[in-house]
Design an enzyme around this catalytic site. Structure first.
Site, mmCIF file in Angstrom:
data_model
loop_
_atom_site.group_PDB
_atom_site.id
_atom_site.type_symbol
_atom_site.label_atom_id
_atom_site.label_comp_id
_atom_site.label_asym_id
_atom_site.label_seq_id
_atom_site.Cartn_x
_atom_site.Cartn_y
_atom_site.Cartn_z
ATOM 1 N N GLU A 85 0.826 -1.208 0.000
ATOM 2 C CA GLU A 85 0.000 0.000 0.000
ATOM 3 C C GLU A 85 0.860 1.257 0.000
ATOM 4 O OE1 GLU A 85 -2.980 0.362 -0.677
ATOM 5 O OE2 GLU A 85 -3.686 -1.696 -0.546
ATOM 6 N N TYR A 124 -6.659 7.017 3.322
ATOM 7 C CA TYR A 124 -6.819 5.934 2.354
ATOM 8 C C TYR A 124 -6.110 4.658 2.829
ATOM 9 C CZ TYR A 124 -5.554 2.618 -1.072
ATOM 10 O OH TYR A 124 -5.341 1.425 -1.674
ATOM 11 N N ASP A 171 -9.685 5.627 -3.159
ATOM 12 C CA ASP A 171 -8.464 6.041 -3.852
ATOM 13 C C ASP A 171 -8.864 6.662 -5.190
ATOM 14 O OD1 ASP A 171 -9.314 3.828 -5.253
ATOM 15 O OD2 ASP A 171 -7.285 3.322 -5.875
#
Length: 342
Positions: free
Chosen positions: A37, A118, A136
């Site tokens: 991520e 996020y 996102d």
DNA sequence: AAGCCGGGGAG
DNA sequence: CTCCCAGGCTT
């Protein structure tokens, strides 16, 4: 309804990615999810994969990574960009080590360095199976089209979040988020969406307008200014002088060629690392950053054996292992070809 | 709210 | 060439 259609599509069409567990499985490794991520922030999947493989081979676990040396991580990150991510990666790993384990709630994750709204939602949903509203750039685009949102970004973010919340299922929120990303990556693309392949076509207000590619509306952005600079190739006995950039700011903490100021007018030899017989070459190197374009001139000199300078003398033949950000790697390659030509 | 912070892929 | 991308931090 939308989540059901999307999850069915995902079960049949999910991309196989190195950090992903099989669809429907809860076997995702929090370390690998977290690392992916961070790497994926503003960075495309194809760019991330080789870096992810390199990092997880060298540092397979959270404990191994937390014990890594700063310089090794920065060198391994070289070329991926947004170098604050690499600095935060280490700070985060050490914070998690201090805590004893990785937080498994959005609130706990959000408090970690480099983890924003996020990323906290994504890790909570994907690695820990929690329901979280993951928004996102893919989700912004898909949802803007699904509901034909005419408010331009970024003002439309509250509406987009509310709509995403409304369609996020109570179970499999992680798969739902990844399904939205796969849909945005392969079908609901920015340029020419493939609506005929889309499992949500019949639910999509944007498709019904006939011009779904117009969504999301966006405010116009200002043109990037042009800056000029000079990089210095100080050579001695087959070695070139490299310096470490300041920890914060542009390319912070990275190894680099010495450089003068980057300004609106060409600075010439201003900012040279040492007084020497600098030869300013005709060739320049162009490079685009996020908020300005740069054109650098190249200056070279041979430095005497007794001159003491700040930095490292790096073997010219081994420059590839120095971990230089791309703009310096470009310039170094240019110097290399000039040396061969002369 | 706006600016800062990289680099490469895709059309 | 332009636009965009699994954003976060700082002011």
């Amino acid at each position: 309804m939308i989540s059901r259609l999307l999850l069915d599509w995902y079960d049949a069409n999910a991309r196989r990615l190195p950090w992903r567990a099989a669809p429907g499985s809860n076997a995702a490794d929090p370390y690998r999810v977290w690392l992916s991520e961070i790497m994926l922030q503003q960075t495309q999947v194809a760019t991330v994969i080789p870096y992810f493989e390199k990092f997880t081979t060298r540092w397979p676990t959270f404990e191994a990574f937390a014990a890594a040396a700063d310089a090794d991580v920065m060198t391994a990150w070289a070329g991926l960009g947004y170098y604050a991510r690499a600095r935060n990666l280490l700070a985060c790993a050490r914070e998690v080590t201090r805590l004893g384990r990785m937080p498994d709630t959005e609130e706990g994750l959000r408090a970690l360095p480099g983890v924003g709204a996020y990323t906290a939602a994504a890790i909570a949903a994907i690695a820990f199976g929690r329901r979280a509203v993951v928004v996102d750039a893919n989700v912004e685009r898909v949802v803007s089209r699904l509901f034909a949102i005419e408010t331009p970004l970024p003002a439309s973010r509250p509406q987009i979040r509310a709509h995403t919340d409304a369609i996020t299922p109570d179970t499999r929120a992680g798969d739902f988020a990844q399904a939205m990303m796969d849909l945005g990556s392969g079908i609901c693309t920015a340029r020419a969406p493939r609506c005929l392949l889309c499992p949500l076509r019949d639910q999509c207000d944007g498709f019904r307008t006939g011009t779904p590619e117009l969504f999301p509306y966006k405010a116009k952005k200002a043109p990037k200014p042009q800056r000029y600079g000079t990089m210095f190739w100080a050579e001695r006995d087959g070695h070139v002088l490299l310096v470490r950039r300041p920890a914060k700011g542009l390319l912070g903490g990275m190894r680099a060629l010495p450089t003068g100021p980057w300004e609106a007018v060409a600075p010439g030899l201003e900012g040279a690392p040492v007084a020497a017989d600098w030869r300013l070459h005709d060739h320049t190197v162009a490079h685009g950053f996020t908020h300005f374009d740069l054109q650098v001139a190249l200056a070279a000199a041979t430095i005497g054996p007794h001159e003491v300078l700040e930095g490292e003398w790096w073997p010219v033949a081994d420059l590839a292992s120095a971990g230089l950000p791309t703009v310096f790697a470009k310039a170094a390659n240019r110097f290399g070809s000039m040396r061969c030509a002369s």
